[in-house]
Design an enzyme around this catalytic site. Structure first.
Site, PDB file in Angstrom:
ATOM      1  CE  LYS A  83       5.560 -20.209 -39.977  1.00  0.00           C
ATOM      2  NZ  LYS A  83       4.950 -20.312 -38.650  1.00  0.00           N
ATOM      3  N   GLY A 183       4.998 -34.402 -23.768  1.00  0.00           N
ATOM      4  CA  GLY A 183       5.874 -33.244 -23.977  1.00  0.00           C
ATOM      5  C   GLY A 183       5.613 -32.151 -22.965  1.00  0.00           C
ATOM      6  CB  VAL A 184       6.314 -31.518 -19.566  1.00  0.00           C
ATOM      7  CG1 VAL A 184       4.939 -32.063 -19.270  1.00  0.00           C
ATOM      8  CG2 VAL A 184       7.373 -32.594 -19.336  1.00  0.00           C
ATOM      9  N   GLY A 185       7.530 -29.353 -22.397  1.00  0.00           N
ATOM     10  CA  GLY A 185       8.458 -28.265 -22.687  1.00  0.00           C
ATOM     11  C   GLY A 185       7.856 -26.938 -22.255  1.00  0.00           C
ATOM     12  CB  VAL A 187       3.217 -25.117 -24.584  1.00  0.00           C
ATOM     13  CG1 VAL A 187       1.707 -25.075 -24.407  1.00  0.00           C
ATOM     14  CG2 VAL A 187       3.677 -23.968 -25.463  1.00  0.00           C
TER      15      VAL A 187
HETATM   16  P1  NAD Z   1       9.292 -27.203 -26.603  1.00  0.00           P
HETATM   17  O1  NAD Z   1      10.368 -27.574 -27.564  1.00  0.00           O
HETATM   18  O2  NAD Z   1       9.580 -26.230 -25.510  1.00  0.00           O
HETATM   19  O3  NAD Z   1       8.683 -28.521 -25.919  1.00  0.00           O
HETATM   20  C1  NAD Z   1       8.484 -29.714 -26.581  1.00  0.00           C
HETATM   21  C2  NAD Z   1       8.816 -30.833 -25.583  1.00  0.00           C
HETATM   22  O4  NAD Z   1       8.479 -32.088 -26.165  1.00  0.00           O
HETATM   23  C3  NAD Z   1      10.310 -30.899 -25.224  1.00  0.00           C
HETATM   24  O5  NAD Z   1      10.459 -30.871 -23.818  1.00  0.00           O
HETATM   25  C4  NAD Z   1      10.770 -32.223 -25.835  1.00  0.00           C
HETATM   26  O6  NAD Z   1      11.780 -32.857 -25.070  1.00  0.00           O
HETATM   27  C5  NAD Z   1       9.495 -33.018 -25.835  1.00  0.00           C
HETATM   28  N1  NAD Z   1       9.447 -34.119 -26.803  1.00  0.00           N
HETATM   29  C6  NAD Z   1       9.944 -34.164 -28.061  1.00  0.00           C
HETATM   30  N2  NAD Z   1       9.674 -35.350 -28.621  1.00  0.00           N
HETATM   31  C7  NAD Z   1       8.992 -36.073 -27.701  1.00  0.00           C
HETATM   32  C8  NAD Z   1       8.415 -37.367 -27.681  1.00  0.00           C
HETATM   33  N3  NAD Z   1       8.495 -38.178 -28.747  1.00  0.00           N
HETATM   34  N4  NAD Z   1       7.780 -37.780 -26.559  1.00  0.00           N
HETATM   35  C9  NAD Z   1       7.696 -36.982 -25.494  1.00  0.00           C
HETATM   36  N5  NAD Z   1       8.209 -35.737 -25.449  1.00  0.00           N
HETATM   37  C10 NAD Z   1       8.853 -35.289 -26.538  1.00  0.00           C
HETATM   38  O7  NAD Z   1       8.085 -26.689 -27.537  1.00  0.00           O
HETATM   39  P2  NAD Z   1       6.822 -25.844 -27.076  1.00  0.00           P
HETATM   40  O8  NAD Z   1       7.062 -24.410 -27.391  1.00  0.00           O
HETATM   41  O9  NAD Z   1       6.396 -26.248 -25.724  1.00  0.00           O
HETATM   42  O10 NAD Z   1       5.737 -26.349 -28.149  1.00  0.00           O
HETATM   43  C11 NAD Z   1       5.121 -27.611 -28.017  1.00  0.00           C
HETATM   44  C12 NAD Z   1       4.134 -27.802 -29.162  1.00  0.00           C
HETATM   45  O11 NAD Z   1       3.168 -26.760 -29.141  1.00  0.00           O
HETATM   46  C13 NAD Z   1       4.770 -27.744 -30.555  1.00  0.00           C
HETATM   47  O12 NAD Z   1       4.067 -28.625 -31.407  1.00  0.00           O
HETATM   48  C14 NAD Z   1       4.515 -26.317 -30.991  1.00  0.00           C
HETATM   49  O13 NAD Z   1       4.456 -26.194 -32.393  1.00  0.00           O
HETATM   50  C15 NAD Z   1       3.150 -26.071 -30.378  1.00  0.00           C
HETATM   51  N6  NAD Z   1       2.869 -24.648 -30.147  1.00  0.00           N
HETATM   52  C16 NAD Z   1       3.671 -23.901 -29.345  1.00  0.00           C
HETATM   53  C17 NAD Z   1       3.372 -22.546 -29.140  1.00  0.00           C
HETATM   54  C18 NAD Z   1       4.220 -21.697 -28.233  1.00  0.00           C
HETATM   55  O14 NAD Z   1       3.790 -20.588 -27.894  1.00  0.00           O
HETATM   56  N7  NAD Z   1       5.382 -22.143 -27.804  1.00  0.00           N
HETATM   57  C19 NAD Z   1       2.256 -21.973 -29.781  1.00  0.00           C
HETATM   58  C20 NAD Z   1       1.440 -22.772 -30.579  1.00  0.00           C
HETATM   59  C21 NAD Z   1       1.751 -24.120 -30.764  1.00  0.00           C
END
Ligand code: NAD
Length: 356
Positions: A83, A183-185, A187
């Site tokens: 990292k 969290g529906v971002g 992933v």
């Molecule tokens: P993202 O930022 O696209 O989505 C996160 C979502 O969570 C956002 O829509 C945000 O508005 C929402 N959020 C934030 N705080 C909140 C709360 N208190 N209550 C409800 N919703 C809330 O991130 P992502 O890429 O989808 O990643 C999500 C998680 O998965 C993170 O913990 C990340 O570390 C983990 N992750 C992601 C990947 C990847 O490929 N993107 C890989 C491994 C792990």
């Protein structure tokens, strides 16, 4: 312009290499930690964070790089863990010169470490880094990279959710199951879509109201208030937002038998794994179920380069890895989070033995 990058070693027990890069000309202050390359060159993202001190940054980069070693080991990516962290405020310190200096720092490790996206690092930033080193991964498809990892992470989590349903209810079909997603971002959104299409009743909370409404319209996802999602009654809870959401306050209030989601470091402390077990809640350890993204990137390292079919085949092994560690947890009487660490350590020990 002469190169003002100064690279110095930070000796750290249990880590192969830890180097500090300081470049007065661009203002760079960074640390790269290569935790372990037994199973292959170290891969891990480049994080920019406004740490309070170098000590704090060192603590973080050590924790994160070790996490990458374990995640890659269990996912059989053929890679090790590393990292990089840049100290500073992403709003003010970003510059072309800074990322070129990062590139030179990464390049000085001669392939021991390959960098990638992480918090506060964009593909545009990585495109600058790659001008100074070839050891950059996760670039866009048109630039020869594996592209956005999120859909692959979501696919792996979906398969892991199915495996967890199978383990807890003897039936892995999401059809008719009540699933709560925090969290529906990138992933969580893709996971919600897959689950809804598979017939699950999906409830979701997100800070972003527009996103929730779009998912409601398109896939019938039911919006839930932020402070209710973790404790609503459901067949499976999928935390896909923040870390640390399973803690002393939330675990006693959970009304589910299964926790399986994408969020990293979802247990606030390692002892929360035991708390889940004591409540009879099945937990799919975060770094095992969310490995789809790293698996996808790791395929860039295969001979012949990135190949989506190969990535999907590997991601489809996530359920098997989960089942293996649920068995270990059962046999050894330990929490599944601990079983994941044991599995990673076993795979690493086997790798070391093979290397002699
Ligand atoms: P993202 O930022 O696209 O989505 C996160 C979502 O969570 C956002 O829509 C945000 O508005 C929402 N959020 C934030 N705080 C909140 C709360 N208190 N209550 C409800 N919703 C809330 O991130 P992502 O890429 O989808 O990643 C999500 C998680 O998965 C993170 O913990 C990340 O570390 C983990 N992750 C992601 C990947 C990847 O490929 N993107 C890989 C491994 C792990």
């Amino acid at each position: 312009m002469s190169d003002t990058l100064q690279i110095s070693e930070i000796p750290v027990d249990g880590y192969e290499r830890v180097v500090r890069g300081v470049d007065p000309a661009s203002g760079l202050h960074a640390i790269v930690a290569v935790h372990d390359t037994t199973l292959g060159p170290a891969l891990g993202g480049l994080r920019m964070w406004n740490y309070g001190s170098e000590e704090e940054a060192l603590f973080d980069v050590k924790r994160l790089s070790k996490g990458m070693t374990y995640k890659s080991a269990v996912a059989h990516t053929g890679l090790g863990g590393g990292k990089a962290v840049i100290l500073g405020d992403a709003k003010t310190i970003k510059s072309e010169a800074l990322y070129l200096a990062v590139g030179r720092l990464v390049d000085s490790l001669d392939g021991l470490y390959t960098t990638a996206e992480d918090v506060n690092t964009t593909i545009a930033d990585l495109n600058i880094v790659r001008r100074a080193t070839k050891y950059v991964s996760g670039l866009a498809r048109e630039d020869g990279g594996s592209g956005n990892p999120s859909p692959y992470t979501a696919y792996g989590v979906f398969l892991g959710v199915r495996a967890a349903l199978g383990q807890a209810y003897d039936n892995d079909d999401p059809n008719g199951r009540t699933i709560a997603i925090q969290g529906v971002g990138a992933v969580g959104g893709a996971l919600a879509e897959r689950l809804a299409k598979a017939g699950a009743k999906v409830f979701a909370a997100d800070r972003d109201r527009d996103r929730l409404e779009a998912l409601q319209k398109e896939f019938g996802i039911v919006p839930v208030a932020e402070d209710e999602i973790l404790t609503m009654e459901c067949d499976l809870l999928a935390p896909c937002a923040l870390g640390g959401v399973l803690n002393d306050e939330t675990i006693p209030a959970l009304r589910t038998k299964v926790v399986a989601g994408a969020a990293n470091n979802v247990l606030l402390k390692s002892e929360h794994g035991a708390m889940l077990r004591d409540r009879g809640i099945l937990y799919a350890p975060d770094y095992v179920i969310n490995a789809g993204g790293i698996i996808n990137v790791s395929v860039e390292f295969h001979e012949g380069g990135y190949d989506e079919a190969a990535a999907l085949r590997k991601i489809e092994r996530i359920p098997q890895a989960l089942k293996e560690l649920w068995t270990i947890a059962h046999e050894e009487g330990i929490p599944t989070s601990e079983a994941a660490d044991h599995l990673a350590e076993r795979i690493l020990a086997e790798g070391r033995a093979r290397k002699g």
